[in-house]
Design a protein around this motif. Structure first.
Motif, PDB file in Angstrom:
ATOM      1  N   GLY A  89       0.661  -1.276   0.009  1.00 33.92           N
ATOM      2  CA  GLY A  89       0.171   0.026   0.026  1.00 33.92           C
ATOM      3  C   GLY A  89       0.728   1.210   0.031  1.00 33.92           C
ATOM      4  N   PRO A  90       0.379   2.309   0.679  1.00 38.47           N
ATOM      5  CA  PRO A  90      -0.850   2.367   1.388  1.00 38.47           C
ATOM      6  C   PRO A  90      -2.076   2.521   0.787  1.00 38.47           C
ATOM      7  N   GLU A  91      -1.963   2.428  -0.816  1.00 38.41           N
ATOM      8  CA  GLU A  91      -3.341   2.689  -1.543  1.00 38.41           C
ATOM      9  C   GLU A  91      -3.981   1.605  -1.885  1.00 38.41           C
ATOM     10  N   ARG A  92      -3.594   0.286  -1.383  1.00 38.43           N
ATOM     11  CA  ARG A  92      -4.119  -0.862  -2.020  1.00 38.43           C
ATOM     12  C   ARG A  92      -5.355  -1.466  -1.035  1.00 38.43           C
ATOM     13  N   ALA A  93      -6.540  -1.683  -1.586  1.00 44.75           N
ATOM     14  CA  ALA A  93      -7.532  -2.474  -0.694  1.00 44.75           C
ATOM     15  C   ALA A  93      -7.083  -3.620  -0.246  1.00 44.75           C
ATOM     16  N   SER A  94      -7.792  -4.292   0.975  1.00 47.76           N
ATOM     17  CA  SER A  94      -7.400  -5.400   1.297  1.00 47.76           C
ATOM     18  C   SER A  94      -8.692  -6.614   1.140  1.00 47.76           C
ATOM     19  N   VAL A  95      -9.982  -6.050   1.533  1.00 44.76           N
ATOM     20  CA  VAL A  95     -11.183  -6.890   1.775  1.00 44.76           C
ATOM     21  C   VAL A  95     -11.504  -7.391   0.497  1.00 44.76           C
ATOM     22  N   LEU A  96     -11.951  -6.957  -0.746  1.00 43.25           N
ATOM     23  CA  LEU A  96     -12.314  -7.507  -1.968  1.00 43.25           C
ATOM     24  C   LEU A  96     -11.306  -8.281  -2.822  1.00 43.25           C
ATOM     25  N   PRO A  97     -10.096  -7.536  -2.740  1.00 45.41           N
ATOM     26  CA  PRO A  97      -8.861  -8.257  -3.766  1.00 45.41           C
ATOM     27  C   PRO A  97      -8.327  -9.613  -3.020  1.00 45.41           C
ATOM     28  N   TYR A  98      -8.573  -9.702  -1.742  1.00 41.61           N
ATOM     29  CA  TYR A  98      -8.010 -10.957  -1.343  1.00 41.61           C
ATOM     30  C   TYR A  98      -9.087 -11.848  -0.612  1.00 41.61           C
ATOM     31  N   ASP A  99     -10.227 -11.724  -1.132  1.00 39.70           N
ATOM     32  CA  ASP A  99     -11.441 -12.687  -0.718  1.00 39.70           C
ATOM     33  C   ASP A  99     -11.045 -14.186  -0.876  1.00 39.70           C
ATOM     34  N   VAL A 100     -10.632 -14.585  -1.716  1.00 39.03           N
ATOM     35  CA  VAL A 100     -10.373 -15.986  -2.125  1.00 39.03           C
ATOM     36  C   VAL A 100      -9.099 -16.559  -1.499  1.00 39.03           C
ATOM     37  N   LEU A 101      -8.067 -15.693  -1.085  1.00 39.57           N
ATOM     38  CA  LEU A 101      -6.893 -16.152  -0.243  1.00 39.57           C
ATOM     39  C   LEU A 101      -7.456 -16.268   1.023  1.00 39.57           C
ATOM     40  N   ARG A 102      -8.104 -15.449   1.792  1.00 40.67           N
ATOM     41  CA  ARG A 102      -8.710 -15.611   2.991  1.00 40.67           C
ATOM     42  C   ARG A 102      -9.308 -16.744   3.188  1.00 40.67           C
ATOM     43  N   ARG A 103     -10.378 -16.994   2.314  1.00 39.79           N
ATOM     44  CA  ARG A 103     -11.084 -18.296   2.269  1.00 39.79           C
ATOM     45  C   ARG A 103     -10.296 -19.557   2.179  1.00 39.79           C
ATOM     46  N   SER A 104      -9.204 -19.473   1.465  1.00 36.02           N
ATOM     47  CA  SER A 104      -8.217 -20.453   1.162  1.00 36.02           C
ATOM     48  C   SER A 104      -7.512 -20.854   2.553  1.00 36.02           C
ATOM     49  N   LEU A 105      -7.038 -19.750   3.194  1.00 38.42           N
ATOM     50  CA  LEU A 105      -6.273 -19.964   4.257  1.00 38.42           C
ATOM     51  C   LEU A 105      -7.092 -20.469   5.414  1.00 38.42           C
ATOM     52  N   ALA A 106      -8.378 -20.067   5.600  1.00 35.17           N
ATOM     53  CA  ALA A 106      -9.575 -20.498   6.569  1.00 35.17           C
ATOM     54  C   ALA A 106      -9.764 -21.870   6.370  1.00 35.17           C
ATOM     55  N   GLY A 107      -9.621 -22.630   5.225  1.00 34.28           N
ATOM     56  CA  GLY A 107      -9.555 -23.935   4.725  1.00 34.28           C
ATOM     57  C   GLY A 107      -8.686 -24.670   5.236  1.00 34.28           C
ATOM     58  N   ARG A 108      -7.519 -23.865   5.495  1.00 36.15           N
ATOM     59  CA  ARG A 108      -6.296 -24.709   5.972  1.00 36.15           C
ATOM     60  C   ARG A 108      -6.228 -24.391   7.684  1.00 36.15           C
ATOM     61  N   GLY A 109      -7.206 -24.030   8.134  1.00 40.64           N
ATOM     62  CA  GLY A 109      -7.238 -24.132   9.568  1.00 40.64           C
ATOM     63  C   GLY A 109      -6.615 -22.827  10.249  1.00 40.64           C
ATOM     64  N   LEU A 110      -6.685 -21.814   9.402  1.00 41.86           N
ATOM     65  CA  LEU A 110      -5.938 -20.486  10.103  1.00 41.86           C
ATOM     66  C   LEU A 110      -7.422 -19.496  10.194  1.00 41.86           C
ATOM     67  N   ASP A 111      -7.294 -18.775  11.327  1.00 42.56           N
ATOM     68  CA  ASP A 111      -8.292 -17.473  11.654  1.00 42.56           C
ATOM     69  C   ASP A 111      -7.709 -16.194  11.009  1.00 42.56           C
ATOM     70  N   VAL A 112      -7.890 -15.858  10.123  1.00 41.70           N
ATOM     71  CA  VAL A 112      -7.373 -14.448   9.378  1.00 41.70           C
ATOM     72  C   VAL A 112      -8.104 -13.327   9.435  1.00 41.70           C
ATOM     73  N   LEU A 113      -7.219 -12.420   9.830  1.00 40.36           N
ATOM     74  CA  LEU A 113      -7.693 -10.848   9.707  1.00 40.36           C
ATOM     75  C   LEU A 113      -7.030 -10.176   8.779  1.00 40.36           C
ATOM     76  N   MET A 114      -7.750  -9.202   8.362  1.00 47.07           N
ATOM     77  CA  MET A 114      -7.317  -8.231   7.102  1.00 47.07           C
ATOM     78  C   MET A 114      -8.020  -7.102   7.332  1.00 47.07           C
ATOM     79  N   MET A 115      -7.069  -6.027   7.614  1.00 43.43           N
ATOM     80  CA  MET A 115      -7.681  -4.614   7.851  1.00 43.43           C
ATOM     81  C   MET A 115      -7.747  -3.748   6.400  1.00 43.43           C
ATOM     82  N   GLU A 116      -8.640  -3.085   6.176  1.00 40.94           N
ATOM     83  CA  GLU A 116      -8.757  -2.420   4.944  1.00 40.94           C
ATOM     84  C   GLU A 116      -8.140  -0.924   5.486  1.00 40.94           C
ATOM     85  N   HIS A 117      -6.957  -0.821   4.615  1.00 42.28           N
ATOM     86  CA  HIS A 117      -6.361   0.816   5.041  1.00 42.28           C
ATOM     87  C   HIS A 117      -7.196   1.805   5.099  1.00 42.28           C
ATOM     88  N   ARG A 118      -6.973   2.739   6.049  1.00 40.18           N
ATOM     89  CA  ARG A 118      -7.862   3.795   6.059  1.00 40.18           C
ATOM     90  C   ARG A 118      -7.510   4.584   4.865  1.00 40.18           C
TER      91      ARG A 118
END
Length: 470
Positions: A89-118
């Motif tokens: 960043g700091p201009e890059r979004a977090s929520v929508l671009p990495y949606d698939v990645l977060r779901r994949s990590l959750a499928g591997r047993g991880l609790d994933v947090l991702m903050m949208e930059h102010r």
């Protein structure tokens, strides 16, 4: 029974933001003060993907590495701490671009947090629906945002995985709040305003000065093209960098050779035109430059070393820096602070990275006590964006406390495929070069191959601008 009418939500419409929040159960809101001087509140968003039962890994293969295991992985329990992912960043979004990645990590047993930059995407507006004031865009406030997210998520300690600017924030968090950091993964790390100078010098050594043996011939041809006026050397840097990032040295060589033969102008001009497009800096919920420019240019010094010389990769950043207050000095001296980091740290670098060259990552690994370096052969900038399977492995191993063993599996990790987006960009570049090199018949063959590869891409990775809402 008559079903309720379905309506379409345009995600690029700011007024539809509340609709998006209502239909997604993974988005959370923390109300934060805009700054110490402006006590008004604004909704800071973050996404959370809760863990699901991980798939069973097939040991001894590249697929096993993608599922969180490689040959020789120690037997470990499920991860006990969440993972905080901080993108570039700091201009890059977090929520929508990495949606698939977060779901994949959750499928591997991880609790994933991702903050949208102010100042970006779902964290762009204040409580009244107006853009946040530029004065509230500071590194100090962003670090406070990260802590607020951890507190709201009730995550006392986390693995912090940061890429680029995200790695800068991860180091700051580990220095000032070590009690909150279980371990660190620093992917293509940003460390200071002088990192761009290193990148500039590295690129010129490779493609202009010709001091790198593997590209010395390409550099000689490129210098001749500039001398003959075929290429504008003062504006060529970003284009060469883009071709290198998505096609490697071979693509740069092929393009330069085509230009020397009187071809290649279509590809060259197309790359230049894409880089000049404003939408690269202003795509809602993906990349939003305007509000965050104060952090990038004024506090981090982006574009500071642009010199107008030949093959300057910073030329575009230098032009954009003129619209922000000037950079004066480092807000944080991470070179001085890094030795105070006590969290177990893994530093990752791509061997072909010209945005944050491997020499930067090596210096970071030397400054942080006990840090391990993983250099991925053939990879470019940011595993989070270009080699997400490596990100998944590194995040899981770090959460299990065994990330220090990953450098032993560097060859297996380097064999993992690039992300579908990166593959598409690379393939598109190959087709463009083929269009100017081969006959129409050969171009058709290349196009068919590309379509077949695209058909194999996971359909979940395809984005759409419209969602249906009941």
């Amino acid at each position: 029974m008559k079903l309720p009418a379905m309506r379409s939500v345009d995600l690029f419409d700011r007024a539809a933001q509340d609709d998006l929040l209502q239909i997604r159960n993974d988005l959370m809101t923390v109300y934060r003060e805009i700054s110490a001087e402006d006590r008004r509140l604004f909704p800071l968003r973050y996404a959370r993907a809760v863990p699901r039962r991980p798939r069973r890994a097939r040991s001894g293969s590249g697929r096993a590495a993608a599922d969180g295991a490689t040959a020789g992985e120690p037997s470990v329990a499920q991860p006990q701490v969440p993972v905080l992912l901080i993108p570039d960043g700091p201009e890059r979004a977090s929520v929508l671009p990495y949606d698939v990645l977060r779901r994949s990590l959750a499928g591997r047993g991880l609790d994933v947090l991702m903050m949208e930059h102010r100042g970006v995407g779902l964290s762009r507006l204040d409580a009244l629906g107006q853009d946040l004031p530029v004065q509230g865009m500071t590194l100090r406030e962003v670090i406070g945002d990260l802590l607020a997210v951890l507190d709201h998520a009730r995550a006392p300690r986390v693995v912090v995985y940061g890429a680029g600017y995200g790695a800068y924030l991860a180091q700051a968090l580990a220095v000032f709040h070590p009690e909150r950091v279980h371990s660190l993964v620093l992917d293509s790390p940003l460390t200071s305003a002088d990192d761009e100078l290193i990148a500039q010098q590295t690129m010129r050594a490779m493609y202009w000065d010709g001091t790198v043996p593997s590209t010395s011939t390409t550099a000689a041809v490129l210098r001749r093209l500039v001398a003959e006026g075929v290429v504008d050397g003062h504006r060529a840097g970003p284009a060469v960098l883009a071709v290198h990032e998505h096609g490697g040295r071979a693509a740069v060589r092929d393009l330069v050779d085509l230009l020397a033969l009187g071809r290649g102008q279509l590809t060259w001009n197309s790359v230049r035109q894409v880089l000049d497009q404003g939408w690269l800096q202003s795509t809602p919920y993906v990349m939003e430059h305007d509000l965050t420019a104060r952090i990038g240019y004024t506090e981090l010094g982006k574009g500071r070393h642009a010199d107008g010389g030949p093959l300057d990769p910073l030329s575009v950043a230098g032009e954009r820096a003129r619209s922000a207050p000037p950079f004066t000095s480092e807000v944080l001296d991470l070179h001085e602070l890094a030795p105070a980091i006590t969290a177990p740290t893994l530093v990752i670098s791509g061997s072909q990275d010209l945005v944050a060259p491997p020499s930067i990552a090596r210096a970071v690994a030397e400054r942080i006590p006990g840090a391990r370096l993983l250099e991925v052969n053939g990879a470019g900038h940011s595993m989070l964006d270009s080699r997400s399977q490596i990100t998944q492995v590194a995040a899981r191993w770090s959460a299990c406390g065994v990330a220090h063993l990953l450098p032993e599996h560097a060859a297996a990790l380097a064999a993992l495929p690039a992300t579908p987006t990166d593959q598409a960009l690379s393939r598109g570049l190959q087709i463009a070069l083929a269009a100017e090199r081969y006959s129409p018949w050969r171009l058709r063959v290349e196009s068919v191959k590309a379509k077949r590869e695209q058909a194999q891409v996971d359909p979940r990775a395809r984005r759409t601008r419209h969602l249906k809402v009941d």
